[in-house]
Scaffold this motif. Structure first.
Motif, PDB file in Angstrom:
ATOM      1  N   VAL A 185      35.822  47.646  29.366  1.00  0.00           N
ATOM      2  CA  VAL A 185      36.414  46.419  29.656  1.00  0.00           C
ATOM      3  C   VAL A 185      36.427  46.340  31.090  1.00  0.00           C
ATOM      4  CG1 VAL A 185      39.315  46.199  30.029  1.00  0.00           C
ATOM      5  CG2 VAL A 185      38.260  47.210  28.092  1.00  0.00           C
ATOM      6  N   LEU A 186      35.535  45.351  31.389  1.00  0.00           N
ATOM      7  CA  LEU A 186      35.321  44.738  32.715  1.00  0.00           C
ATOM      8  C   LEU A 186      36.290  43.975  33.347  1.00  0.00           C
ATOM      9  CD1 LEU A 186      31.319  43.756  32.245  1.00  0.00           C
ATOM     10  CD2 LEU A 186      32.734  45.292  33.281  1.00  0.00           C
ATOM     11  N   HIS A 187      36.623  43.973  34.381  1.00  0.00           N
ATOM     12  CA  HIS A 187      38.072  43.458  34.779  1.00  0.00           C
ATOM     13  C   HIS A 187      37.266  41.831  35.657  1.00  0.00           C
ATOM     14  CE1 HIS A 187      42.156  43.185  36.042  1.00  0.00           C
ATOM     15  NE2 HIS A 187      40.920  43.377  37.723  1.00  0.00           N
ATOM     16  N   ASP A 188      37.417  40.842  35.829  1.00  0.00           N
ATOM     17  CA  ASP A 188      37.297  39.739  36.463  1.00  0.00           C
ATOM     18  C   ASP A 188      37.940  39.621  37.780  1.00  0.00           C
ATOM     19  OD1 ASP A 188      36.907  37.937  37.653  1.00  0.00           O
ATOM     20  OD2 ASP A 188      36.860  35.906  35.822  1.00  0.00           O
ATOM     21  N   THR A 189      37.624  40.378  38.947  1.00  0.00           N
ATOM     22  CA  THR A 189      38.926  40.646  39.899  1.00  0.00           C
ATOM     23  C   THR A 189      38.281  39.193  40.888  1.00  0.00           C
ATOM     24  OG1 THR A 189      36.601  41.756  41.317  1.00  0.00           O
ATOM     25  CG2 THR A 189      38.827  43.305  39.781  1.00  0.00           C
TER      26      THR A 189
ATOM     27  N   LEU B  70      21.992  49.104  37.983  1.00  0.00           N
ATOM     28  CA  LEU B  70      23.249  49.606  37.055  1.00  0.00           C
ATOM     29  C   LEU B  70      23.170  48.788  35.497  1.00  0.00           C
ATOM     30  CD1 LEU B  70      25.968  50.877  39.313  1.00  0.00           C
ATOM     31  CD2 LEU B  70      23.820  52.549  38.308  1.00  0.00           C
ATOM     32  N   GLN B  71      23.464  49.521  34.746  1.00  0.00           N
ATOM     33  CA  GLN B  71      24.455  48.677  33.468  1.00  0.00           C
ATOM     34  C   GLN B  71      25.505  48.283  33.431  1.00  0.00           C
ATOM     35  OE1 GLN B  71      22.709  49.219  30.292  1.00  0.00           O
ATOM     36  NE2 GLN B  71      20.973  50.097  31.447  1.00  0.00           N
ATOM     37  N   ILE B  72      25.981  47.003  32.766  1.00  0.00           N
ATOM     38  CA  ILE B  72      27.137  46.650  33.240  1.00  0.00           C
ATOM     39  C   ILE B  72      27.817  47.861  33.002  1.00  0.00           C
ATOM     40  CG2 ILE B  72      28.040  44.501  31.899  1.00  0.00           C
ATOM     41  CD1 ILE B  72      25.671  43.115  31.416  1.00  0.00           C
ATOM     42  N   GLY B  73      28.771  47.467  33.365  1.00  0.00           N
ATOM     43  CA  GLY B  73      30.225  48.067  32.906  1.00  0.00           C
ATOM     44  C   GLY B  73      30.168  49.500  34.083  1.00  0.00           C
ATOM     45  N   GLU B  74      29.030  50.056  35.165  1.00  0.00           N
ATOM     46  CA  GLU B  74      28.916  51.254  35.268  1.00  0.00           C
ATOM     47  C   GLU B  74      29.584  51.460  36.809  1.00  0.00           C
ATOM     48  OE1 GLU B  74      25.514  54.030  35.463  1.00  0.00           O
ATOM     49  OE2 GLU B  74      24.670  52.223  34.025  1.00  0.00           O
ATOM     50  N   VAL B  75      30.644  52.527  36.722  1.00  0.00           N
ATOM     51  CA  VAL B  75      31.211  52.229  38.360  1.00  0.00           C
ATOM     52  C   VAL B  75      30.734  52.112  39.830  1.00  0.00           C
ATOM     53  CG1 VAL B  75      32.580  53.779  39.604  1.00  0.00           C
ATOM     54  CG2 VAL B  75      33.213  53.600  37.573  1.00  0.00           C
TER      55      VAL B  75
ATOM     56  N   VAL C 145      35.286  50.388  41.113  1.00  0.00           N
ATOM     57  CA  VAL C 145      34.881  49.289  41.337  1.00  0.00           C
ATOM     58  C   VAL C 145      32.869  48.750  40.083  1.00  0.00           C
ATOM     59  CG1 VAL C 145      32.985  47.092  43.204  1.00  0.00           C
ATOM     60  CG2 VAL C 145      34.607  48.003  43.813  1.00  0.00           C
ATOM     61  N   LYS C 146      33.214  48.230  39.390  1.00  0.00           N
ATOM     62  CA  LYS C 146      31.888  48.170  38.285  1.00  0.00           C
ATOM     63  C   LYS C 146      31.638  47.240  38.066  1.00  0.00           C
ATOM     64  CE  LYS C 146      35.688  50.498  35.324  1.00  0.00           C
ATOM     65  NZ  LYS C 146      36.028  50.428  34.394  1.00  0.00           N
ATOM     66  N   ASN C 147      29.800  47.403  37.538  1.00  0.00           N
ATOM     67  CA  ASN C 147      28.900  46.484  37.785  1.00  0.00           C
ATOM     68  C   ASN C 147      28.950  45.700  36.604  1.00  0.00           C
ATOM     69  OD1 ASN C 147      26.639  44.784  38.169  1.00  0.00           O
ATOM     70  ND2 ASN C 147      25.161  46.133  36.544  1.00  0.00           N
ATOM     71  N   ASP C 148      29.593  44.020  37.329  1.00  0.00           N
ATOM     72  CA  ASP C 148      30.219  43.370  36.455  1.00  0.00           C
ATOM     73  C   ASP C 148      28.328  42.200  36.262  1.00  0.00           C
ATOM     74  OD1 ASP C 148      28.811  42.210  38.472  1.00  0.00           O
ATOM     75  OD2 ASP C 148      30.831  40.901  39.126  1.00  0.00           O
ATOM     76  N   GLY C 149      27.053  43.303  36.183  1.00  0.00           N
ATOM     77  CA  GLY C 149      25.935  42.386  36.269  1.00  0.00           C
ATOM     78  C   GLY C 149      25.262  41.743  36.798  1.00  0.00           C
TER      79      GLY C 149
ATOM     80  N   MET D 121      21.480  46.667  21.236  1.00  0.00           N
ATOM     81  CA  MET D 121      23.036  46.487  22.390  1.00  0.00           C
ATOM     82  C   MET D 121      23.121  46.915  23.971  1.00  0.00           C
ATOM     83  SD  MET D 121      26.660  46.767  21.946  1.00  0.00           S
ATOM     84  CE  MET D 121      26.489  46.939  19.846  1.00  0.00           C
ATOM     85  N   ILE D 122      23.038  45.520  24.636  1.00  0.00           N
ATOM     86  CA  ILE D 122      22.959  45.439  26.122  1.00  0.00           C
ATOM     87  C   ILE D 122      23.894  45.967  26.661  1.00  0.00           C
ATOM     88  CG2 ILE D 122      22.536  44.332  28.308  1.00  0.00           C
ATOM     89  CD1 ILE D 122      20.523  42.097  26.439  1.00  0.00           C
ATOM     90  N   VAL D 123      25.299  45.721  25.879  1.00  0.00           N
ATOM     91  CA  VAL D 123      26.533  46.018  26.784  1.00  0.00           C
ATOM     92  C   VAL D 123      26.999  47.177  24.856  1.00  0.00           C
ATOM     93  CG1 VAL D 123      28.245  44.681  27.578  1.00  0.00           C
ATOM     94  CG2 VAL D 123      26.603  43.843  27.448  1.00  0.00           C
TER      95      VAL D 123
END
Length: 122
Positions: A8-12, A48-53, A39-43, A1-3
């Motif tokens: 929980v990602l936040h679309d700012t 960084l992995q998606i969701g990492e700060v 600020v988290k990585n949205d991809g 699984m990639i994600v």
């Protein structure tokens, strides 16, 4: 699984203030600001992995430039000097930042200086 499904990602970009931003910018070039949320990585950041700060809430930075996304959303390029930050420069929206010093209208200051300069020259 990639994600990780628990992340929980936040679309700012579209979550807050999705309409056109105000005509006048809230921050000026070089202004000291504080980050109000992680600020988290949205991809979009490949190392960084998606969701990492990427940059932690409370980090201090300086406005480096001001631009527009889709001609309606103002984005501030902020240079964070925090040694713990994974990324030093990142785009932020107005609601993600808090001013650490008073706003200055640099354009008005320059206009006043130039007017005074040309008055004294004649």
């Amino acid at each position: 699984m990639i994600v990780d499904p628990s992340v929980v990602l936040h679309d700012t970009v579209t979550a807050k203030l999705s309409g056109k931003d105000e005509t006048k910018a809230k921050f000026f070039l070089g202004q000291k600001v504080k980050l109000l949320e992680d600020v988290k990585n949205d991809g979009t950041y490949p190392y960084l992995q998606i969701g990492e700060v990427m940059i932690q809430k409370g980090s201090i930075g300086y406005i480096r430039s001001v631009g527009d996304f889709l001609q309606v959303i103002r984005v501030y390029e902020v240079h964070f000097l925090d040694a713990e930050a994974v990324v030093e420069v990142i785009g932020c929206r107005e609601h993600e930042l808090e001013a650490m010093e008073p706003y200055r209208d640099l354009e008005a200051e320059e206009h006043a200086w130039m007017s005074e300069h040309y008055k004294n020259k004649s």
